[in-house]
Write an enzyme that holds these catalytic residues in place. Structure first.
Site, short mmCIF file in Angstrom:
data_model
loop_
_atom_site.label_atom_id
_atom_site.label_comp_id
_atom_site.label_asym_id
_atom_site.label_seq_id
_atom_site.Cartn_x
_atom_site.Cartn_y
_atom_site.Cartn_z
N TRP A 94 13.10 10.96 -23.14
CA TRP A 94 13.75 12.07 -22.45
C TRP A 94 12.77 12.73 -21.48
CZ3 TRP A 94 13.03 17.16 -21.41
CH2 TRP A 94 14.11 17.85 -20.89
N TYR A 98 12.95 12.85 -17.45
CA TYR A 98 13.05 14.16 -16.80
C TYR A 98 11.96 14.32 -15.74
CZ TYR A 98 13.68 19.15 -16.12
OH TYR A 98 13.93 20.37 -15.56
N ASP A 114 19.59 13.13 -23.89
CA ASP A 114 19.81 14.57 -23.71
C ASP A 114 21.09 15.02 -24.43
OD1 ASP A 114 19.16 17.09 -22.02
OD2 ASP A 114 21.29 16.71 -21.63
#
Length: 151
Positions: A94, A98, A114
């Protein structure tokens, strides 16, 4: 949460950042650069409320940047950067995705684990979400932003 992260980032800026005078209420410090974060004592990161494990991750990232082992800009190669990020302690898929979305400006970044993404996909497994999102390539990052905005 985003609110908690914002609060902790503000506290970190106050603790390690450079004081500035801007005339804007609430803007009192510039955020510390990677070199300052890399050189910080552990307590300087944990005192503002950052968990020790996260503080180690933040410092590992800062040290990789300072050492030139990692670049986080739109010219950085995506796959090697993702691999290097995932190799850092505490940086999972994640976070790597990101960072690729925000720092590398990679339009196909997709943080499929997410919570909001999972809810949008009816809580399917991460593998099922990745398979379903193949249709959005190479623009999954834009889809992510859209889903976040809708939530």
């Amino acid at each position: 949460s985003v609110a908690a992260a914002t609060t902790l980032a503000g506290r970190l800026a106050q603790r390690l950042g450079t004081p500035v005078q801007t005339g804007h209420c609430g803007l009192t410090h510039a955020f510390p650069d990677a070199a300052r974060v890399a050189a910080a004592e552990a307590g300087e990161l944990t005192t503002p409320g950052i968990l020790a494990t996260r503080a180690r991750s933040i410092q590992a990232l800062a040290r990789a940047l300072v050492a030139g082992e990692l670049r986080l800009d739109s010219e950085a190669p995506v796959e090697p950067t993702l691999q290097r990020l995932r190799a850092l302690p505490g940086i999972g898929e994640w976070t790597a995705q990101y960072i690729a979305l925000r720092c590398l400006s990679w339009p196909d970044a997709f943080p499929h684990t997410d919570l909001i993404i999972r809810r949008a996909f009816g809580n399917r497994t991460p593998r099922e979400i990745l398979a379903a999102a193949e249709a959005w390539r190479p623009w999954r990052g834009y889809a992510t932003l859209h889903l976040w905005r809708q939530a």
